[in-house]
Design a protein around this motif. Structure first.
Motif, PDB file in Angstrom:
ATOM      1  N   ASN A  93       0.877  -1.168   0.000  1.00 24.26           N
ATOM      2  CA  ASN A  93       0.000   0.000   0.000  1.00 24.26           C
ATOM      3  C   ASN A  93       0.907   1.207   0.000  1.00 24.26           C
ATOM      4  N   ARG A  94       0.971   1.867  -1.132  1.00 19.58           N
ATOM      5  CA  ARG A  94       1.871   3.007  -1.279  1.00 19.58           C
ATOM      6  C   ARG A  94       1.070   4.206  -1.753  1.00 19.58           C
ATOM      7  N   GLN A  95       1.299   5.335  -1.127  1.00 13.80           N
ATOM      8  CA  GLN A  95       0.582   6.541  -1.495  1.00 13.80           C
ATOM      9  C   GLN A  95       0.914   6.924  -2.938  1.00 13.80           C
ATOM     10  N   GLY A  96      -0.110   7.152  -3.722  1.00  9.03           N
ATOM     11  CA  GLY A  96       0.081   7.514  -5.121  1.00  9.03           C
ATOM     12  C   GLY A  96       0.088   6.324  -6.056  1.00  9.03           C
ATOM     13  N   ALA A  97       0.054   5.102  -5.538  1.00 12.08           N
ATOM     14  CA  ALA A  97       0.041   3.898  -6.374  1.00 12.08           C
ATOM     15  C   ALA A  97      -1.134   3.025  -5.962  1.00 12.08           C
ATOM     16  N   THR A  98      -1.616   2.217  -6.887  1.00  7.72           N
ATOM     17  CA  THR A  98      -2.732   1.336  -6.564  1.00  7.72           C
ATOM     18  C   THR A  98      -2.240   0.207  -5.655  1.00  7.72           C
ATOM     19  N   PRO A  99      -3.020  -0.158  -4.638  1.00  4.01           N
ATOM     20  CA  PRO A  99      -2.606  -1.252  -3.748  1.00  4.01           C
ATOM     21  C   PRO A  99      -2.503  -2.568  -4.517  1.00  4.01           C
ATOM     22  N   GLN A 100      -1.542  -3.390  -4.119  1.00  2.00           N
ATOM     23  CA  GLN A 100      -1.339  -4.678  -4.767  1.00  2.00           C
ATOM     24  C   GLN A 100      -1.393  -5.773  -3.715  1.00  2.00           C
ATOM     25  N   LYS A 101      -1.981  -6.903  -4.097  1.00  2.00           N
ATOM     26  CA  LYS A 101      -2.083  -8.044  -3.183  1.00  2.00           C
ATOM     27  C   LYS A 101      -2.033  -9.314  -4.018  1.00  2.00           C
ATOM     28  N   ARG A 102      -1.068 -10.193  -3.718  1.00  2.00           N
ATOM     29  CA  ARG A 102      -0.902 -11.439  -4.468  1.00  2.00           C
ATOM     30  C   ARG A 102      -0.519 -12.572  -3.518  1.00  2.00           C
ATOM     31  N   LEU A 103      -0.779 -13.801  -3.970  1.00  5.70           N
ATOM     32  CA  LEU A 103      -0.407 -14.977  -3.190  1.00  5.70           C
ATOM     33  C   LEU A 103       0.071 -16.071  -4.136  1.00  5.70           C
ATOM     34  N   VAL A 104       1.315 -16.525  -3.935  1.00  7.45           N
ATOM     35  CA  VAL A 104       1.883 -17.644  -4.680  1.00  7.45           C
ATOM     36  C   VAL A 104       2.009 -18.801  -3.690  1.00  7.45           C
ATOM     37  N   ILE A 105       1.541 -19.973  -4.081  1.00  2.00           N
ATOM     38  CA  ILE A 105       1.545 -21.139  -3.195  1.00  2.00           C
ATOM     39  C   ILE A 105       2.381 -22.243  -3.819  1.00  2.00           C
ATOM     40  N   ALA A 106       3.344 -22.741  -3.049  1.00  5.86           N
ATOM     41  CA  ALA A 106       4.167 -23.878  -3.474  1.00  5.86           C
ATOM     42  C   ALA A 106       3.752 -25.092  -2.647  1.00  5.86           C
ATOM     43  N   GLU A 107       3.401 -26.177  -3.336  1.00  8.48           N
ATOM     44  CA  GLU A 107       3.012 -27.411  -2.644  1.00  8.48           C
ATOM     45  C   GLU A 107       4.026 -28.493  -2.967  1.00  8.48           C
ATOM     46  N   PHE A 108       4.439 -29.202  -1.930  1.00  8.95           N
ATOM     47  CA  PHE A 108       5.482 -30.211  -2.062  1.00  8.95           C
ATOM     48  C   PHE A 108       4.928 -31.598  -1.793  1.00  8.95           C
ATOM     49  N   ASP A 109       5.584 -32.576  -2.389  1.00  7.77           N
ATOM     50  CA  ASP A 109       5.330 -33.981  -2.101  1.00  7.77           C
ATOM     51  C   ASP A 109       6.628 -34.508  -1.518  1.00  7.77           C
ATOM     52  N   GLY A 110       6.700 -34.555  -0.213  1.00 12.08           N
ATOM     53  CA  GLY A 110       7.957 -34.886   0.458  1.00 12.08           C
ATOM     54  C   GLY A 110       8.890 -33.693   0.370  1.00 12.08           C
ATOM     55  N   ASP A 111      10.032 -33.880  -0.301  1.00 13.50           N
ATOM     56  CA  ASP A 111      10.995 -32.795  -0.464  1.00 13.50           C
ATOM     57  C   ASP A 111      10.945 -32.200  -1.871  1.00 13.50           C
ATOM     58  N   ARG A 112      10.082 -32.716  -2.736  1.00 14.34           N
ATOM     59  CA  ARG A 112      10.030 -32.284  -4.138  1.00 14.34           C
ATOM     60  C   ARG A 112       8.806 -31.409  -4.392  1.00 14.34           C
ATOM     61  N   LEU A 113       8.976 -30.372  -5.234  1.00  7.44           N
ATOM     62  CA  LEU A 113       7.884 -29.472  -5.586  1.00  7.44           C
ATOM     63  C   LEU A 113       6.876 -30.199  -6.456  1.00  7.44           C
ATOM     64  N   LYS A 114       5.615 -30.177  -6.022  1.00  4.47           N
ATOM     65  CA  LYS A 114       4.546 -30.815  -6.783  1.00  4.47           C
ATOM     66  C   LYS A 114       3.872 -29.788  -7.697  1.00  4.47           C
ATOM     67  N   THR A 115       3.388 -28.676  -7.130  1.00  2.00           N
ATOM     68  CA  THR A 115       2.733 -27.638  -7.932  1.00  2.00           C
ATOM     69  C   THR A 115       3.111 -26.262  -7.402  1.00  2.00           C
ATOM     70  N   LEU A 116       3.027 -25.289  -8.289  1.00  2.00           N
ATOM     71  CA  LEU A 116       3.233 -23.889  -7.937  1.00  2.00           C
ATOM     72  C   LEU A 116       2.023 -23.121  -8.453  1.00  2.00           C
ATOM     73  N   THR A 117       1.205 -22.621  -7.542  1.00  2.00           N
ATOM     74  CA  THR A 117       0.004 -21.876  -7.909  1.00  2.00           C
ATOM     75  C   THR A 117       0.357 -20.399  -7.993  1.00  2.00           C
ATOM     76  N   VAL A 118       0.202 -19.833  -9.199  1.00  2.00           N
ATOM     77  CA  VAL A 118       0.610 -18.454  -9.472  1.00  2.00           C
ATOM     78  C   VAL A 118      -0.621 -17.656  -9.893  1.00  2.00           C
ATOM     79  N   PRO A 119      -0.831 -16.453  -9.340  1.00  2.00           N
ATOM     80  CA  PRO A 119      -1.981 -15.648  -9.778  1.00  2.00           C
ATOM     81  C   PRO A 119      -1.797 -15.138 -11.209  1.00  2.00           C
ATOM     82  N   ASP A 120      -2.913 -14.847 -11.859  1.00  2.00           N
ATOM     83  CA  ASP A 120      -2.872 -14.382 -13.248  1.00  2.00           C
ATOM     84  C   ASP A 120      -2.268 -12.989 -13.388  1.00  2.00           C
ATOM     85  N   ASP A 121      -2.380 -12.178 -12.337  1.00  2.00           N
ATOM     86  CA  ASP A 121      -1.905 -10.789 -12.430  1.00  2.00           C
ATOM     87  C   ASP A 121      -0.464 -10.621 -11.955  1.00  2.00           C
TER      88      ASP A 121
END
Length: 190
Positions: A93-121
């Protein structure tokens, strides 16, 4: 007479209140301006991990947790009950700029990355910098480097015959002597 003189300042104060605007019609403090007059300073709040499309593109399924941490940074949220999920939230949240909010989720199977969920924006690095850059210079930016054509057009530096020799060519200053660097230090008492 004295009570009348003492009450005059009080009457003047009360009379001055009639010139104040109607408080019910003014915007609240949560609006853009306080009392419709002053824009308050808002604290810049940046939380989380800044992730861009370039950073996320390097992460591939099958990578181990250490490799994902090297590419994306340490996750802001890890849950002891869900050790196979890392959350990378980001808010600004910065004055003079539009607020931004995003969430990236990494899911693992044991020690290995299974999926990475990335927002479209999710922005690229240049898009992110442009979105948070509220400084808009009104002048043209200075030129920092010469082109190759400009470099070749420069005259060669002049060398004068009477240029002073450098200190390294002269050697140490007269009257000073220095011991050799490989000499063993003298023993105490000898």
């Amino acid at each position: 007479m004295r009570p009348l003189l003492a009450s005059l300042p009080l009457l003047a104060l009360l009379g001055g209140c009639s010139y104040l605007p109607n408080w019910a019609q003014l915007p609240s403090v949560t609006g853009d301006k306080v009392l419709g007059l002053v824009t308050p300073y808002r604290v810049e709040v940046v939380q989380g991990n800044v992730l861009t499309k370039e950073m996320v593109a390097r992460v591939k399924p099958g990578m181990n947790k250490a490799q994902v941490r090297d590419l994306l940074g340490s996750p802001l949220l890890t849950d002891i009950f869900h050790e196979s999920r890392w959350d990378y939230p980001f808010t600004i949240n910065r004055q003079g700029a539009t607020p931004q909010k995003r969430l990236v989720i990494a899911e693992f199977d044991g020690d290995r990355l299974k999926t990475l969920t990335v927002p479209d924006d999710l922005p690229t690095e240049n898009e992110f910098v442009a979105a948070v850059n509220t400084f808009k210079p009104n002048r043209k930016q200075p030129k920092l480097e010469l082109t190759e054509a400009e470099r070749t057009a420069l005259p060669p530096p002049k060398r004068s015959a009477d240029a002073a020799p450098t200190a390294a060519a002269e050697g140490p200053a007269p009257g000073r002597t220095y011991p050799p660097l490989d000499a063993a230090p003298a023993k105490a008492g000898s």
